[in-house]
Design a protein around this motif. Sequence first.
Motif, mmCIF file in Angstrom:
data_model
loop_
_atom_site.group_PDB
_atom_site.id
_atom_site.type_symbol
_atom_site.label_atom_id
_atom_site.label_comp_id
_atom_site.label_asym_id
_atom_site.label_seq_id
_atom_site.Cartn_x
_atom_site.Cartn_y
_atom_site.Cartn_z
ATOM 1 N N VAL A 1 1.076 9.267 -6.067
ATOM 2 C CA VAL A 1 1.487 10.641 -5.789
ATOM 3 C C VAL A 1 2.553 11.088 -6.790
ATOM 4 N N PHE A 2 3.470 10.190 -7.147
ATOM 5 C CA PHE A 2 4.510 10.512 -8.124
ATOM 6 C C PHE A 2 3.901 10.965 -9.447
ATOM 7 N N HIS A 3 2.789 10.376 -9.816
ATOM 8 C CA HIS A 3 2.134 10.712 -11.083
ATOM 9 C C HIS A 3 0.993 11.709 -10.900
ATOM 10 N N VAL B 1 0.839 -1.197 0.000
ATOM 11 C CA VAL B 1 0.000 0.000 0.000
ATOM 12 C C VAL B 1 0.876 1.250 0.000
ATOM 13 N N GLY B 2 1.966 1.217 0.742
ATOM 14 C CA GLY B 2 2.893 2.347 0.762
ATOM 15 C C GLY B 2 3.497 2.617 -0.602
ATOM 16 N N TRP B 3 3.939 1.562 -1.289
ATOM 17 C CA TRP B 3 4.515 1.734 -2.625
ATOM 18 C C TRP B 3 3.470 2.223 -3.619
ATOM 19 N N ILE B 4 2.261 1.714 -3.507
ATOM 20 C CA ILE B 4 1.197 2.131 -4.425
ATOM 21 C C ILE B 4 0.861 3.602 -4.201
ATOM 22 N N ARG B 5 0.840 4.031 -2.951
ATOM 23 C CA ARG B 5 0.583 5.452 -2.663
ATOM 24 C C ARG B 5 1.675 6.330 -3.251
ATOM 25 N N ARG B 6 2.940 5.926 -3.075
ATOM 26 C CA ARG B 6 4.048 6.703 -3.639
ATOM 27 C C ARG B 6 3.941 6.793 -5.155
ATOM 28 N N TYR B 7 3.542 5.696 -5.774
ATOM 29 C CA TYR B 7 3.382 5.632 -7.228
ATOM 30 C C TYR B 7 2.301 6.599 -7.698
ATOM 31 N N ALA C 1 4.854 3.060 -14.957
ATOM 32 C CA ALA C 1 5.538 2.208 -13.974
ATOM 33 C C ALA C 1 7.043 2.260 -14.204
ATOM 34 N N GLY C 2 7.451 2.228 -15.462
ATOM 35 C CA GLY C 2 8.871 2.339 -15.789
ATOM 36 C C GLY C 2 9.463 3.661 -15.351
ATOM 37 N N GLN C 3 8.717 4.737 -15.542
ATOM 38 C CA GLN C 3 9.176 6.058 -15.105
ATOM 39 C C GLN C 3 9.379 6.079 -13.594
ATOM 40 N N PHE C 4 8.423 5.514 -12.873
ATOM 41 C CA PHE C 4 8.502 5.498 -11.415
ATOM 42 C C PHE C 4 9.709 4.690 -10.945
ATOM 43 N N LEU C 5 9.905 3.514 -11.530
ATOM 44 C CA LEU C 5 11.026 2.668 -11.127
ATOM 45 C C LEU C 5 12.365 3.304 -11.512
ATOM 46 N N SER C 6 12.419 3.964 -12.649
ATOM 47 C CA SER C 6 13.644 4.673 -13.048
ATOM 48 C C SER C 6 13.939 5.811 -12.089
ATOM 49 N N TRP C 7 12.897 6.519 -11.678
ATOM 50 C CA TRP C 7 13.063 7.608 -10.713
ATOM 51 C C TRP C 7 13.601 7.078 -9.393
ATOM 52 N N LEU C 8 13.075 5.931 -8.961
ATOM 53 C CA LEU C 8 13.582 5.333 -7.720
ATOM 54 C C LEU C 8 15.068 5.024 -7.829
ATOM 55 N N GLN D 1 13.726 -1.926 -5.231
ATOM 56 C CA GLN D 1 13.067 -1.687 -6.514
ATOM 57 C C GLN D 1 12.209 -2.891 -6.900
ATOM 58 N N ASN D 2 12.699 -4.081 -6.638
ATOM 59 C CA ASN D 2 11.925 -5.289 -6.928
ATOM 60 C C ASN D 2 10.656 -5.342 -6.093
ATOM 61 N N GLN D 3 10.754 -4.906 -4.850
ATOM 62 C CA GLN D 3 9.584 -4.864 -3.985
ATOM 63 C C GLN D 3 8.560 -3.866 -4.528
ATOM 64 N N ALA D 4 9.024 -2.708 -4.972
ATOM 65 C CA ALA D 4 8.132 -1.711 -5.558
ATOM 66 C C ALA D 4 7.481 -2.259 -6.819
ATOM 67 N N LEU D 5 8.257 -2.940 -7.643
ATOM 68 C CA LEU D 5 7.706 -3.546 -8.859
ATOM 69 C C LEU D 5 6.656 -4.591 -8.527
ATOM 70 N N SER D 6 6.918 -5.409 -7.544
ATOM 71 C CA SER D 6 5.946 -6.427 -7.141
ATOM 72 C C SER D 6 4.633 -5.794 -6.692
ATOM 73 N N SER D 7 4.731 -4.692 -5.957
ATOM 74 C CA SER D 7 3.505 -4.032 -5.510
ATOM 75 C C SER D 7 2.736 -3.451 -6.691
#
Length: 66
Positions: A23-25, A15-21, A38-45, A56-62
């Motif tokens: 808000v990022f967008h 839920v935390g990663w999804i919220r960050r995602y 999703a690629g933009q978000f992971l690249s930013w991370l 990053q893998n955890q964020a991708l999984s979420s």
Amino acid sequence: MRTRHMSRRTEATYVGWIRRYVVFHGKRHPRELGAAEAGQFLSWLATDRHVAAPTQNQALSSLLFL
């Protein structure tokens, strides 16, 4: 997540990663966001936040769960 018997800690983390995602967008609805966002978000991370690969893998999984 609960029907899949995932732990509550995993749920809270996802839920935390999804919220960050979202808000990022600019708080756009996740239905409006696709693979490119999703690629933009992971690249930013990786580049701006210097997040480690396992994180990053955890964020991708979420995002995949979403």
